[in-house]
Scaffold this active site. Structure first.
Site, PDB file in Angstrom:
ATOM      1  N   GLN A 109       0.840  -1.200   0.000  1.00 23.61           N
ATOM      2  CA  GLN A 109       0.000   0.000   0.000  1.00 23.61           C
ATOM      3  C   GLN A 109       0.871   1.245   0.000  1.00 23.61           C
ATOM      4  O   GLN A 109       0.365   2.351  -0.035  1.00 23.61           O
ATOM      5  CB  GLN A 109      -0.879   0.003   1.259  1.00 23.61           C
ATOM      6  CG  GLN A 109      -1.875  -1.143   1.314  1.00 23.61           C
ATOM      7  CD  GLN A 109      -2.546  -1.242   2.687  1.00 23.61           C
ATOM      8  OE1 GLN A 109      -1.948  -1.660   3.664  1.00 23.61           O
ATOM      9  NE2 GLN A 109      -3.801  -0.876   2.749  1.00 23.61           N
ATOM     10  N   HIS A 154      -1.231   1.624  -4.380  1.00 25.09           N
ATOM     11  CA  HIS A 154      -1.551   3.051  -4.316  1.00 25.09           C
ATOM     12  C   HIS A 154      -0.595   3.876  -5.177  1.00 25.09           C
ATOM     13  O   HIS A 154      -0.401   5.057  -4.944  1.00 25.09           O
ATOM     14  CB  HIS A 154      -1.528   3.537  -2.858  1.00 25.09           C
ATOM     15  CG  HIS A 154      -2.618   2.920  -2.022  1.00 25.09           C
ATOM     16  ND1 HIS A 154      -2.547   2.791  -0.667  1.00 25.09           N
ATOM     17  CD2 HIS A 154      -3.806   2.364  -2.379  1.00 25.09           C
ATOM     18  CE1 HIS A 154      -3.653   2.202  -0.218  1.00 25.09           C
ATOM     19  NE2 HIS A 154      -4.417   1.924  -1.236  1.00 25.09           N
ATOM     20  N   CYS A 159       2.995  13.221 -17.155  1.00 22.37           N
ATOM     21  CA  CYS A 159       2.565  14.534 -17.617  1.00 22.37           C
ATOM     22  C   CYS A 159       1.040  14.594 -17.684  1.00 22.37           C
ATOM     23  O   CYS A 159       0.391  13.684 -18.184  1.00 22.37           O
ATOM     24  CB  CYS A 159       3.154  14.841 -18.997  1.00 22.37           C
ATOM     25  SG  CYS A 159       2.603  16.424 -19.658  1.00 22.37           S
ATOM     26  N   CYS A 162       7.035  18.699 -17.591  1.00 24.62           N
ATOM     27  CA  CYS A 162       7.282  17.702 -18.635  1.00 24.62           C
ATOM     28  C   CYS A 162       8.417  18.146 -19.561  1.00 24.62           C
ATOM     29  O   CYS A 162       8.421  19.283 -20.043  1.00 24.62           O
ATOM     30  CB  CYS A 162       6.002  17.516 -19.442  1.00 24.62           C
ATOM     31  SG  CYS A 162       6.170  16.392 -20.834  1.00 24.62           S
ATOM     32  N   CYS A 209       6.505  18.719 -23.225  1.00 24.53           N
ATOM     33  CA  CYS A 209       5.524  19.779 -23.515  1.00 24.53           C
ATOM     34  C   CYS A 209       5.427  20.833 -22.418  1.00 24.53           C
ATOM     35  O   CYS A 209       4.612  21.745 -22.508  1.00 24.53           O
ATOM     36  CB  CYS A 209       4.153  19.160 -23.752  1.00 24.53           C
ATOM     37  SG  CYS A 209       3.329  18.641 -22.242  1.00 24.53           S
ATOM     38  N   SER A 219       0.526  -3.600   8.276  1.00 20.60           N
ATOM     39  CA  SER A 219      -0.744  -3.024   7.833  1.00 20.60           C
ATOM     40  C   SER A 219      -1.808  -3.343   8.861  1.00 20.60           C
ATOM     41  O   SER A 219      -1.907  -4.472   9.320  1.00 20.60           O
ATOM     42  CB  SER A 219      -1.167  -3.588   6.474  1.00 20.60           C
ATOM     43  OG  SER A 219      -2.475  -3.107   6.150  1.00 20.60           O
ATOM     44  N   SER A 220      -2.582  -2.339   9.234  1.00 20.42           N
ATOM     45  CA  SER A 220      -3.683  -2.564  10.174  1.00 20.42           C
ATOM     46  C   SER A 220      -4.942  -3.009   9.440  1.00 20.42           C
ATOM     47  O   SER A 220      -5.982  -3.195  10.058  1.00 20.42           O
ATOM     48  CB  SER A 220      -3.974  -1.287  10.962  1.00 20.42           C
ATOM     49  OG  SER A 220      -2.805  -0.873  11.638  1.00 20.42           O
TER      50      SER A 220
HETATM   51 ZN   LIG Z   1       3.965  16.506 -21.551  1.00 17.95          ZN
END
Ligand SMILES: [Zn+2]
Length: 258
Positions: free
Chosen positions: A109, A127, A135, A160, A163, A201-202
Site C-alpha cells: 500500500q 496506491h 505529464c 514535462c 511539452c 498493515s492494520s
Molecule cells: Zn507533456
C-alpha cells in the site's frame, strides 16, 4: 540481534516452517513497514501528514487539477522524507526471501519505493508509486529521479520535458481509482497463494484490506506482523504484535538458515 520471549521465538520457528512449506507465499505490506525508515504513517490520526493538512481535500485529484501549487506545497515535506528514506531490516528480509524463492509476490500500500530500493522485484503497488511522474498534458512518463530533487530542494514544480505540462506523481490520490492492472494482479496472487503474510498493515484501508480474506477463504495460512490489532487476527495462524523490523528478519533468518 534482538531478544524475544520464548513464546515469540517458538512462533517465529512455526512461521518459518510455514514459509518453507509454502508453494506460493504472498506478502501484503502497509505503512507500518516504512515507519522504522522514518516515514510517518500518513493515515494515523494526529501524527501523519494526512491528518495535519486536511488531506481529504488537499491530497485529492481535484486539488491537483484546480490548485496544483497547493497540492505540491502539501506534498513537498512528504516527498522530501521519502526521497531521503532508506529501506530497513524488514524490507531487506522480504527482498532476501524473494531472492531465495520463498515469496512469489509482494503487494504494498506504500508509495515510497523502499521495497524496490531493498531489492524486491515482484512488487505490486496498490496506491501507485513515487518512482515515476506522468505529464498531465501529454501523458509522457518520466523517472522521478532528476525531477524530485529540484522540487524537494527548491520547490521547483516538476514539468514535462516534452511539452512543459505539469508532472503528477504516479501516486493514487483521493478521488482516483486504484490502478486496474495492480488490482487484478493482487487479486490473482491472493487467490492462488497458500500462505499470506500481512506486515505493517492494520488492514483498515479498503479495498486492499479485503485481499487477505480472498486468500484465507481458499485455505491459505495467514501470518500477521503488526503492532496494532487487525480485523483478521482471529483468523491468523500466528500474530506477532511487534515491530516488523524486529520480527521479519528473524523469520527470514530461520526460514533461510534453519
Ligand atoms: Zn507533456
Amino acid at each position: 540481534m534482538i531478544s524475544v520471549s520464548g513464546q515469540t521465538s517458538a512462533n517465529v520457528d512455526y512461521a518459518a516452517e510455514l514459509l518453507r512449506k509454502a508453494k506460493r507465499a504472498v506478502v501484503l505490506t502497509g505503512a507500518g513497514i516504512s515507519t522504522p525508515s522514518g516515514i510517518p504513517d500518513f493515515r494515523s490520526e494526529g501524527t501523519g501528514l494526512w491528518s495535519r493538512d486536511e488531506p481529504l481535500e488537499v491530497a485529492s485529484l481535484s486539488t491537483f487539477r484546480t490548485a496544483p501549487e497547493k497540492f505540491f506545497q502539501w506534498f513537498r515535506p512528504l516527498a522530501s522524507q521519502i526521497f531521503d528514506a532508506q529501506p530497513n531490516a524488514a524490507h531487506i528480509a522480504l527482498a532476501e526471501l524473494e531472492k531465495a524463492g520463498r515469496i512469489q509476490a509482494l503487494i504494498t500500500q506504500n508509495i515510497d519505493a523502499l521495497h524496490h530500493k531493498a531489492g524486491s522485484r515482484q512488487v505490486i503497488e496498490m496506491h501507485g508509486t513515487l518512482r515515476t511522474l506522468s505529464c498531465t498534458q501529454c501523458f509522457q512518463q518520466v523517472e522521478s529521479h532528476g525531477y524530485l530533487k529540484p522540487f524537494v530542494e527548491h520547490g521547483q514544480l516538476p514539468r514535462c520535458p516534452r511539452c512543459n505540462g505539469l508532472l503528477k506523481p504516479d501516486v493514487i490520490l483521493f478521488g482516483e481509482q486504484l490502478p486496474q492492472q495492480a488490482w487484478y494482479e493482487a487479486q490473482r496472487a491472493c487467490r492462488q497463494c497458500d500462505l499470506m503474510i500481512v506486515a505493517g498493515s492494520s488492514l483498515e484501508v479498503l479495498p486492499v484490506a479485503g485481499l487477505p480474506m480472498q486468500a484465507i477463504d481458499r485455505g491459505a495460512h495467514l501470518i500477521i506482523v503488526n503492532n496494532t490489532p487487525t480485523y483478521l487476527n482471529v483468523r491468523a495462524d500466528f500474530v506477532f504484535m511487534d515491530d516488523v523490523a524486529d520480527i521479519l528478519p528473524l523469520i527470514a533468518e530461520r526460514t533461510l538458515h534453519g
